[in-house]
Design a protein around this motif. Structure first.
Motif, PDB file in Angstrom:
ATOM      1  N   ASP A   1       1.159  15.283  -1.982  1.00  0.00           N
ATOM      2  CA  ASP A   1       1.724  14.456  -0.917  1.00  0.00           C
ATOM      3  C   ASP A   1       0.598  13.825  -0.098  1.00  0.00           C
ATOM      4  N   PHE A   2       0.215  12.603  -0.488  1.00  0.00           N
ATOM      5  CA  PHE A   2      -0.800  11.886   0.269  1.00  0.00           C
ATOM      6  C   PHE A   2      -0.195  11.335   1.559  1.00  0.00           C
ATOM      7  N   PRO A   3      -0.975  11.249   2.631  1.00  0.00           N
ATOM      8  CA  PRO A   3      -0.456  10.665   3.883  1.00  0.00           C
ATOM      9  C   PRO A   3      -0.025   9.221   3.665  1.00  0.00           C
TER      10      PRO A   3
ATOM     11  N   VAL B   1       0.680   4.419  -2.677  1.00  0.00           N
ATOM     12  CA  VAL B   1       0.447   5.799  -2.249  1.00  0.00           C
ATOM     13  C   VAL B   1       1.565   6.706  -2.759  1.00  0.00           C
ATOM     14  N   GLN B   2       2.808   6.234  -2.683  1.00  0.00           N
ATOM     15  CA  GLN B   2       3.934   7.028  -3.182  1.00  0.00           C
ATOM     16  C   GLN B   2       3.826   7.242  -4.691  1.00  0.00           C
ATOM     17  N   PHE B   3       3.406   6.208  -5.408  1.00  0.00           N
ATOM     18  CA  PHE B   3       3.243   6.329  -6.860  1.00  0.00           C
ATOM     19  C   PHE B   3       2.133   7.327  -7.191  1.00  0.00           C
TER      20      PHE B   3
ATOM     21  N   LEU C   1      -0.242  -3.519   4.705  1.00  0.00           N
ATOM     22  CA  LEU C   1      -0.431  -4.570   3.707  1.00  0.00           C
ATOM     23  C   LEU C   1       0.714  -4.491   2.706  1.00  0.00           C
ATOM     24  N   HIS C   2       1.516  -5.546   2.665  1.00  0.00           N
ATOM     25  CA  HIS C   2       2.646  -5.590   1.734  1.00  0.00           C
ATOM     26  C   HIS C   2       2.765  -7.006   1.175  1.00  0.00           C
ATOM     27  N   PHE C   3       2.808  -7.096  -0.142  1.00  0.00           N
ATOM     28  CA  PHE C   3       2.938  -8.389  -0.808  1.00  0.00           C
ATOM     29  C   PHE C   3       4.396  -8.617  -1.202  1.00  0.00           C
TER      30      PHE C   3
ATOM     31  N   VAL D   1       0.832  -1.201   0.000  1.00  0.00           N
ATOM     32  CA  VAL D   1       0.000   0.000   0.000  1.00  0.00           C
ATOM     33  C   VAL D   1       0.868   1.254   0.000  1.00  0.00           C
ATOM     34  N   VAL D   2       1.985   1.229   0.717  1.00  0.00           N
ATOM     35  CA  VAL D   2       2.880   2.393   0.772  1.00  0.00           C
ATOM     36  C   VAL D   2       3.401   2.732  -0.620  1.00  0.00           C
TER      37      VAL D   2
END
Length: 238
Positions: free
Chosen positions: A158-160, A148-150, A167-169, A144-145
């Protein structure tokens, strides 16, 4: 094969390669197939994007497709670490239903996005023919991070940032195919689902495969507490 190296030009940046015309037998039907190579010059790389185009028509239906043959680095100047490759589009019609209802006989899409070493793939094909279906998705080292960065980079906002362990795959694969093609990309018949992920700070793995030898199923997760509920292995911590 027509002799000209460049048969059609659509301006300075778009031109075709040789055009091939052939006949082929598909089942009991004889189809006419026209193939061509399309070159598209882009500002972000010296080599043009190359697409294999195809158009085929038979007595019961017709189809058109475009398949990208090389990768597109830094698309639309979104970032040097971003690459797009393995893209393919397909659209088909069955004469009997298309001219009466306007509903296409088949729609397919496949593509791959690279964010540095992170990777995401998607392929889907819906068809009136139940033996011509595909649904496949694959993710490597993506969470998810990263999304959001993309999105922040593309939208210039700049989204939080959410927690990294939300959640990381590490790896995720979904594959369902009856044995079908999207453009010039073939997906062998098979069904499987597997993953290695981090969800809410807990490691989880699962693997499910359906084949001629039966069904294989495996799943593990670290122990966790959900209010008064505690979940853990019978003989260990997990």
């Amino acid at each position: 094969m027509l002799p000209a190296e460049r048969t059609i030009s659509f301006g300075e940046h778009v031109y075709t390669g040789p055009i091939a015309i052939e006949f082929a037998k598909e089942g009991t039907d004889i189809v006419l197939i026209v193939k061509a190579l399309l070159n598209v010059k882009v500002d972000t790389q010296p080599e043009p994007l190359k697409f294999s185009l195809g158009l085929k028509a038979g007595t019961t239906g017709a189809a058109a497709y475009a398949t990208m043959l090389n990768e597109w680095a830094n698309p639309a100047k979104m970032g040097k670490e971003i690459k797009i490759k393995g893209c393919s589009l397909e659209f088909g019609i069955v004469y009997a239903t298309f001219f009466t209802t306007g509903v296409p006989g088949a729609i397919g899409f496949a593509g791959q996005l690279m964010l540095g070493q992170k990777e995401a793939k998607l392929a889907m094909k819906l068809s009136q023919n139940p033996k011509d279906q595909v649904l496949a998705a694959s993710v490597t080292d993506l969470g998810v991070v990263d999304l959001v960065q993309f999105a922040s980079k593309v939208c210039e906002i700049d989204f939080p940032k959410p927690p990294k362990d939300l959640l990381h795959f590490n790896k995720f694969d979904l594959y369902l195919s009856t044995g079908a093609s999207i453009g010039e990309i073939y997906f062998p018949a098979g069904a499987s689902l597997s993953g290695d992920m981090l969800i809410l700070g807990k490691k989880a793995k699962f693997d499910c495969t359906v084949g001629g030898k039966g069904v294989k199923l495996m799943a593990t997760i670290e122990q966790f507490d959900l209010g008064p509920l505690k979940v853990k292995g019978a003989t260990g911590k997990d």
